[in-house]
Every structure is written in structure tokens, then in C-alpha cells.
Write a protein that holds these residues in place. Structure first.
Motif, PDB file in Angstrom:
ATOM      1  N   GLY A  91      18.749   5.064  20.038  1.00  0.00           N
ATOM      2  CA  GLY A  91      20.167   6.039  19.176  1.00  0.00           C
ATOM      3  C   GLY A  91      20.718   5.358  18.315  1.00  0.00           C
ATOM      4  N   ALA A  92      21.151   3.875  18.148  1.00  0.00           N
ATOM      5  CA  ALA A  92      22.034   3.133  17.469  1.00  0.00           C
ATOM      6  C   ALA A  92      22.549   3.203  16.396  1.00  0.00           C
ATOM      7  CB  ALA A  92      22.056   1.372  17.831  1.00  0.00           C
ATOM      8  N   GLU A  93      21.374   4.026  15.367  1.00  0.00           N
ATOM      9  CA  GLU A  93      21.888   4.593  13.710  1.00  0.00           C
ATOM     10  C   GLU A  93      22.370   5.645  14.237  1.00  0.00           C
ATOM     11  OE1 GLU A  93      17.607   5.930  15.971  1.00  0.00           O
ATOM     12  OE2 GLU A  93      18.818   3.658  16.179  1.00  0.00           O
ATOM     13  N   GLY A 101      44.127   3.658  22.203  1.00  0.00           N
ATOM     14  CA  GLY A 101      43.139   2.980  21.709  1.00  0.00           C
ATOM     15  C   GLY A 101      42.084   2.169  22.183  1.00  0.00           C
ATOM     16  N   LEU A 102      40.867   1.834  22.147  1.00  0.00           N
ATOM     17  CA  LEU A 102      39.767   1.151  22.859  1.00  0.00           C
ATOM     18  C   LEU A 102      38.957   1.109  22.037  1.00  0.00           C
ATOM     19  CD1 LEU A 102      39.049   5.114  25.573  1.00  0.00           C
ATOM     20  CD2 LEU A 102      40.495   3.462  26.532  1.00  0.00           C
ATOM     21  N   SER A 103      38.069   0.015  22.719  1.00  0.00           N
ATOM     22  CA  SER A 103      37.164  -0.745  22.623  1.00  0.00           C
ATOM     23  C   SER A 103      35.864  -0.405  23.185  1.00  0.00           C
ATOM     24  CB  SER A 103      37.136  -2.186  22.843  1.00  0.00           C
ATOM     25  OG  SER A 103      35.618  -3.260  22.429  1.00  0.00           O
ATOM     26  N   ILE A 104      34.231   0.269  22.813  1.00  0.00           N
ATOM     27  CA  ILE A 104      33.205   0.522  23.483  1.00  0.00           C
ATOM     28  C   ILE A 104      32.063   0.132  22.909  1.00  0.00           C
ATOM     29  CG2 ILE A 104      32.168   2.757  24.171  1.00  0.00           C
ATOM     30  CD1 ILE A 104      34.745   3.697  23.992  1.00  0.00           C
ATOM     31  N   LYS A 105      31.799  -0.639  24.205  1.00  0.00           N
ATOM     32  CA  LYS A 105      30.345  -1.015  23.443  1.00  0.00           C
ATOM     33  C   LYS A 105      29.216  -0.306  24.620  1.00  0.00           C
ATOM     34  CE  LYS A 105      27.296  -5.693  23.101  1.00  0.00           C
ATOM     35  NZ  LYS A 105      27.284  -6.669  23.223  1.00  0.00           N
ATOM     36  N   LEU A 106      28.126  -0.087  24.060  1.00  0.00           N
ATOM     37  CA  LEU A 106      27.112   1.047  24.358  1.00  0.00           C
ATOM     38  C   LEU A 106      25.897   0.041  24.669  1.00  0.00           C
ATOM     39  CD1 LEU A 106      27.838   4.539  23.008  1.00  0.00           C
ATOM     40  CD2 LEU A 106      28.727   3.033  25.343  1.00  0.00           C
ATOM     41  N   ILE A 107      24.756  -0.197  25.292  1.00  0.00           N
ATOM     42  CA  ILE A 107      23.906  -0.131  25.733  1.00  0.00           C
ATOM     43  C   ILE A 107      22.824   0.214  26.177  1.00  0.00           C
ATOM     44  CG2 ILE A 107      22.550  -2.460  25.931  1.00  0.00           C
ATOM     45  CD1 ILE A 107      24.565  -4.419  26.754  1.00  0.00           C
ATOM     46  N   ASN A 108      22.296   1.189  24.846  1.00  0.00           N
ATOM     47  CA  ASN A 108      21.142   2.010  25.726  1.00  0.00           C
ATOM     48  C   ASN A 108      19.743   1.749  25.578  1.00  0.00           C
ATOM     49  OD1 ASN A 108      23.341   4.055  25.202  1.00  0.00           O
ATOM     50  ND2 ASN A 108      23.586   4.282  23.710  1.00  0.00           N
ATOM     51  N   GLN A 109      19.611   2.717  26.859  1.00  0.00           N
ATOM     52  CA  GLN A 109      17.495   2.473  27.164  1.00  0.00           C
ATOM     53  C   GLN A 109      17.151   3.769  27.520  1.00  0.00           C
ATOM     54  OE1 GLN A 109      17.881  -0.182  30.967  1.00  0.00           O
ATOM     55  NE2 GLN A 109      16.643  -1.235  29.811  1.00  0.00           N
ATOM     56  N   ILE A 110      18.491   4.914  27.388  1.00  0.00           N
ATOM     57  CA  ILE A 110      17.643   6.177  27.467  1.00  0.00           C
ATOM     58  C   ILE A 110      17.926   6.970  26.421  1.00  0.00           C
ATOM     59  CG2 ILE A 110      18.760   8.127  28.396  1.00  0.00           C
ATOM     60  CD1 ILE A 110      20.381   6.904  30.240  1.00  0.00           C
ATOM     61  N   ALA A 158      17.688   9.085  22.959  1.00  0.00           N
ATOM     62  CA  ALA A 158      18.528  10.225  22.970  1.00  0.00           C
ATOM     63  C   ALA A 158      17.975  12.025  22.718  1.00  0.00           C
ATOM     64  CB  ALA A 158      18.957  10.015  21.679  1.00  0.00           C
ATOM     65  N   SER A 159      18.408  12.281  23.011  1.00  0.00           N
ATOM     66  CA  SER A 159      17.394  14.030  22.715  1.00  0.00           C
ATOM     67  C   SER A 159      16.060  14.788  23.078  1.00  0.00           C
ATOM     68  CB  SER A 159      17.391  14.166  21.799  1.00  0.00           C
ATOM     69  OG  SER A 159      19.392  14.606  21.108  1.00  0.00           O
ATOM     70  N   ARG A 160      16.166  13.147  25.007  1.00  0.00           N
ATOM     71  CA  ARG A 160      14.457  13.750  24.783  1.00  0.00           C
ATOM     72  C   ARG A 160      14.007  13.826  26.390  1.00  0.00           C
ATOM     73  NH1 ARG A 160      11.584   9.297  22.013  1.00  0.00           N
ATOM     74  NH2 ARG A 160      12.978   9.783  20.186  1.00  0.00           N
ATOM     75  N   GLY A 161      15.279  14.936  27.090  1.00  0.00           N
ATOM     76  CA  GLY A 161      15.654  15.260  27.884  1.00  0.00           C
ATOM     77  C   GLY A 161      15.058  14.536  29.249  1.00  0.00           C
ATOM     78  N   LEU A 162      16.153  13.319  28.842  1.00  0.00           N
ATOM     79  CA  LEU A 162      16.357  11.944  30.256  1.00  0.00           C
ATOM     80  C   LEU A 162      17.910  12.259  30.188  1.00  0.00           C
ATOM     81  CD1 LEU A 162      13.688  10.377  29.443  1.00  0.00           C
ATOM     82  CD2 LEU A 162      13.991  11.255  31.308  1.00  0.00           C
ATOM     83  N   GLY A 163      18.754  13.129  30.241  1.00  0.00           N
ATOM     84  CA  GLY A 163      19.973  12.879  29.978  1.00  0.00           C
ATOM     85  C   GLY A 163      20.572  12.576  30.049  1.00  0.00           C
ATOM     86  N   SER A 164      20.527  12.149  28.432  1.00  0.00           N
ATOM     87  CA  SER A 164      21.285  10.589  27.855  1.00  0.00           C
ATOM     88  C   SER A 164      22.527  11.076  27.563  1.00  0.00           C
ATOM     89  CB  SER A 164      20.848  10.799  26.196  1.00  0.00           C
ATOM     90  OG  SER A 164      20.257  11.765  25.393  1.00  0.00           O
ATOM     91  N   SER A 165      22.999  12.511  27.155  1.00  0.00           N
ATOM     92  CA  SER A 165      24.747  12.908  27.316  1.00  0.00           C
ATOM     93  C   SER A 165      25.623  13.291  27.879  1.00  0.00           C
ATOM     94  CB  SER A 165      23.954  14.327  26.148  1.00  0.00           C
ATOM     95  OG  SER A 165      23.612  15.606  26.698  1.00  0.00           O
ATOM     96  N   ALA A 166      24.608  13.146  29.010  1.00  0.00           N
ATOM     97  CA  ALA A 166      25.046  13.344  30.350  1.00  0.00           C
ATOM     98  C   ALA A 166      25.630  12.163  30.541  1.00  0.00           C
ATOM     99  CB  ALA A 166      24.055  13.970  31.466  1.00  0.00           C
ATOM    100  N   SER A 167      24.661  10.756  30.547  1.00  0.00           N
ATOM    101  CA  SER A 167      24.923   9.378  31.071  1.00  0.00           C
ATOM    102  C   SER A 167      26.487   9.206  30.358  1.00  0.00           C
ATOM    103  CB  SER A 167      23.673   8.524  30.336  1.00  0.00           C
ATOM    104  OG  SER A 167      24.061   8.063  28.956  1.00  0.00           O
ATOM    105  N   ALA A 168      26.113   9.743  29.020  1.00  0.00           N
ATOM    106  CA  ALA A 168      27.315   9.115  28.315  1.00  0.00           C
ATOM    107  C   ALA A 168      28.952  10.157  28.576  1.00  0.00           C
ATOM    108  CB  ALA A 168      27.247   9.902  26.586  1.00  0.00           C
ATOM    109  N   ILE A 169      28.720  10.815  28.714  1.00  0.00           N
ATOM    110  CA  ILE A 169      30.011  11.643  29.472  1.00  0.00           C
ATOM    111  C   ILE A 169      29.905  11.148  30.847  1.00  0.00           C
ATOM    112  CG2 ILE A 169      30.773  13.548  30.928  1.00  0.00           C
ATOM    113  CD1 ILE A 169      29.467  15.242  28.117  1.00  0.00           C
ATOM    114  N   VAL A 170      29.586  11.139  31.426  1.00  0.00           N
ATOM    115  CA  VAL A 170      29.539  10.620  32.989  1.00  0.00           C
ATOM    116  C   VAL A 170      30.053   8.658  33.102  1.00  0.00           C
ATOM    117  CG1 VAL A 170      28.291   9.749  35.102  1.00  0.00           C
ATOM    118  CG2 VAL A 170      27.646  12.038  34.175  1.00  0.00           C
ATOM    119  N   GLY A 171      29.606   8.175  32.396  1.00  0.00           N
ATOM    120  CA  GLY A 171      29.638   7.108  31.836  1.00  0.00           C
ATOM    121  C   GLY A 171      31.043   6.426  31.160  1.00  0.00           C
ATOM    122  N   GLY A 172      31.484   7.339  30.417  1.00  0.00           N
ATOM    123  CA  GLY A 172      33.067   7.646  29.379  1.00  0.00           C
ATOM    124  C   GLY A 172      34.067   7.927  30.612  1.00  0.00           C
TER     125      GLY A 172
END
Length: 300
Positions: A50-52, A79-88, A90-104
Motif C-alpha cells: 500500500g505504499a503508493e 510533530g512526529l516522524s513515522i516509518k511504516l513497514i507494511n506486510q498486511i 490493504a483493503s483485503r479483509g486482513l485488518g490493515s486499518s486496524a493494525s494502523a490504528i492499534v499501532g499508532g
């Protein structure tokens, strides 16, 4: 305050068939969030899935979740510096948005001195997501049975049975939760309600007692999967093929389009059957063997 926090958050599968919006399980596929304070500016970098497509400004879900923590503890987010390294995916039913919310939430809470309890983080995550079926297992790990009532999540955690394996067939197309909910009826019959109530209860009991042979009956659904079939070419054939190949049960993962088969140990024939059925329907997909996890989001 710490300088940098790194959090790993597992993928999740919601509903598990009949447990619509109230059952979920964490899976061994992870997103990673690196977060540090950078007074005066916001910097967001993204690698992997989902990087793009993911926002790199104040609309970013991880940033919004982190900002929610600052608001909750009465401090301003300078202010924050955030780096995301995603293996899940996006929008496939595997909780990508939940992981972003919980992780944040988890990263920002650690960064600011761990002032919020796990229970409060869960309530905040559920407020942001709308229901706890994905955010609860992402935060807590395992299989979570949950109810969201008057701003608070009430839940119980079930340890996944030994040897349980999850085969996920992930189609190469997106399906938003909003689109998947739009096809659902506004009302359901008493017959369908009882169908799902009985199977949800049986599913939880079977998991608690390690009665895996009960999952084929217990994992069936009448409230959401029949209506979502038209959104996912080949879905019924994928389910039937996996069952014939030896899967314990096969369901949509969350709102889809991913289809998940639970197996007793690894079953290569199930992988092949799911991939083949999707291919015959003209859908490219990747198939992964995952394990249920006992641990949710963790600081690494």
C-alpha cells in the motif's frame, strides 16, 4: 520520554464466519511502525504493501491514532516522524486499518510514558474503527469475543487451539469495507438470526474445547457472506474446493475479498485448491500459510 518506539502489529481475520462484528483472531503477518517525536514537523515514510496509496500527511491513519493519544493525555502533538513497514495487504479483509490504528495508539502511548491502560487503548481503537472485531485481536492477540457498549469494549480472550493453521487466499484486487457493507440487508429474518446465533455459540465452544471437527458446521453464516458473494468472483468455488481438500472450515476474512481456510496443520492441497478456484474465476491471488498468534501488538 523515549526517543524512538518500534511496534509490530499482527494481521487479523474478523467474523470467522457467523461472528459478525464480534469475533476476530490475530494472524502471523505483521506491520511495523517506527515513531519518534520531531517538534515542528511531520514526516511519514512508507515501505511495502500500500505504499503508493497511503497518505503521508495529517490524514494518515497512524498519525491520526497517535494524535488521539496526545489529545487523551492533554498534550499537544508538536510533530512526529513515522516509518511504516507494511506486510498486511490493504483493503483485503486482513485488518490493515486496524493494525494502523492499534499501532499508532500503542506507539504514541509508549512514546509519551505509557499513561493509557490497554483497556483504554482498546476503547479508543474501537471508537476510531467503529467496531472491535479487528482492533481487539490486533491489540490483544489470540481469538477475541467482544461487545462494544456505551463507549467500552467488553471482551474475553480464547487461546487458539494447538496446531490450528490458517490458509489465506488474497485476491489481487481491493474491496473496501464500505462497499462490502453496502450490499448487506438492513433487516434479517428471525431464521437467519437464529442460524448465526447458534453457530457463533458453537464456534466459540468448539475453539475453547479444541473440538476442531465441529468447525465445518460452526463456521457457516447467513448474515453477510451470501450477500458478498457477487462482489468476489469464484468465492463459492474457493470455499467448496478448500473444504473438499480437507479444510476444517472456510470463510470470508472480514469483509473480504480474502478467503481464509482453517486447517489442522498445514495442508498443501488446500492451498492448491483455493488458488486454482480463484484462477478459474479469472482472479489472480497469492496464498499464504499463517498461524494464529497468542500475542497482539508488541514493542520491539
Amino acid at each position: 520520554m523515549n526517543n524512538t518506539v518500534v511496534v509490530a502489529i499482527p494481521a487479523t481475520t474478523a467474523n470467522m464466519g457467523p461472528g459478525f462484528d464480534c469475533l476476530g483472531m490475530s494472524l502471523s503477518l505483521y506491520n511495523e511502525i517506527h515513531m519518534s517525536l520531531t517538534p515542528g514537523f511531520i514526516n511519514i515514510e512508507i515501505e511495502g504493501e500500500g505504499a503508493e496509496d497511503i497518505a503521508r500527511d495529517e490524514r494518515n491513519i497512524v498519525f491520526c491514532a497517535a494524535k488521539r493519544v496526545f489529545t487523551e493525555i492533554g498534550e499537544s502533538c508538536v510533530g512526529l516522524s513515522i516509518k511504516l513497514i507494511n506486510q498486511i495487504p490493504a483493503s483485503r479483509g486482513l485488518g490493515s486499518s486496524a493494525s494502523a490504528i492499534v499501532g499508532g495508539l500503542v506507539a504514541a502511548n509508549k512514546l509519551t510514558g505509557s499513561r493509557l491502560s490497554q483497556e483504554r487503548l482498546l476503547d479508543l481503537a474501537t471508537e476510531m474503527e467503529g467496531h472491535p472485531d479487528n482492533v481487539a485481536p490486533a491489540l490483544l492477540g489470540g481469538i477475541i469475543v467482544s461487545v462494544f457498549q456505551e463507549g467500552k469494549v467488553h471482551y474475553l480472550r480464547v487461546s487458539p487451539p494447538e496446531g490450528l493453521n490458517a490458509v489465506v487466499a488474497i485476491p489481487e484486487f481491493h474491496l473496501s469495507t464500505h462497499s462490502a457493507r453496502e450490499v448487506l440487508p438492513k433487516q434479517v429474518s428471525m431464521k437467519d438470526a437464529v442460524f448465526n446465533l447458534s453457530r457463533s455459540a458453537l464456534l466459540v465452544a468448539a475453539l475453547c474445547q479444541n473440538r476442531l471437527e465441529m468447525l465445518r458446521v460452526a463456521g457457516t453464516d447467513a448474515l453477510h457472506q451470501p450477500y458478498r458473494t457477487k462482489l468476489i468472483p469464484g468465492m463459492n468455488e474457493v470455499i467448496e474446493g478448500a473444504l473438499q481438500a480437507g479444510a476444517l472450515n472456510v470463510t470470508l476474512s472480514g469483509a473480504g475479498p480474502t478467503v481464509i481456510a482453517l486447517t489442522d496443520g498445514e495442508k498443501p492441497a488446500v492451498n492448491d485448491a483455493m488458488k486454482g478456484a480463484f484462477q478459474r474465476a479469472g482472479v489472480s491471488c497469492q496464498v499464504k500459510n499463517l498461524k494464529p498468534t497468542v500475542e497482539g501488538a508488541r514493542i520491539i
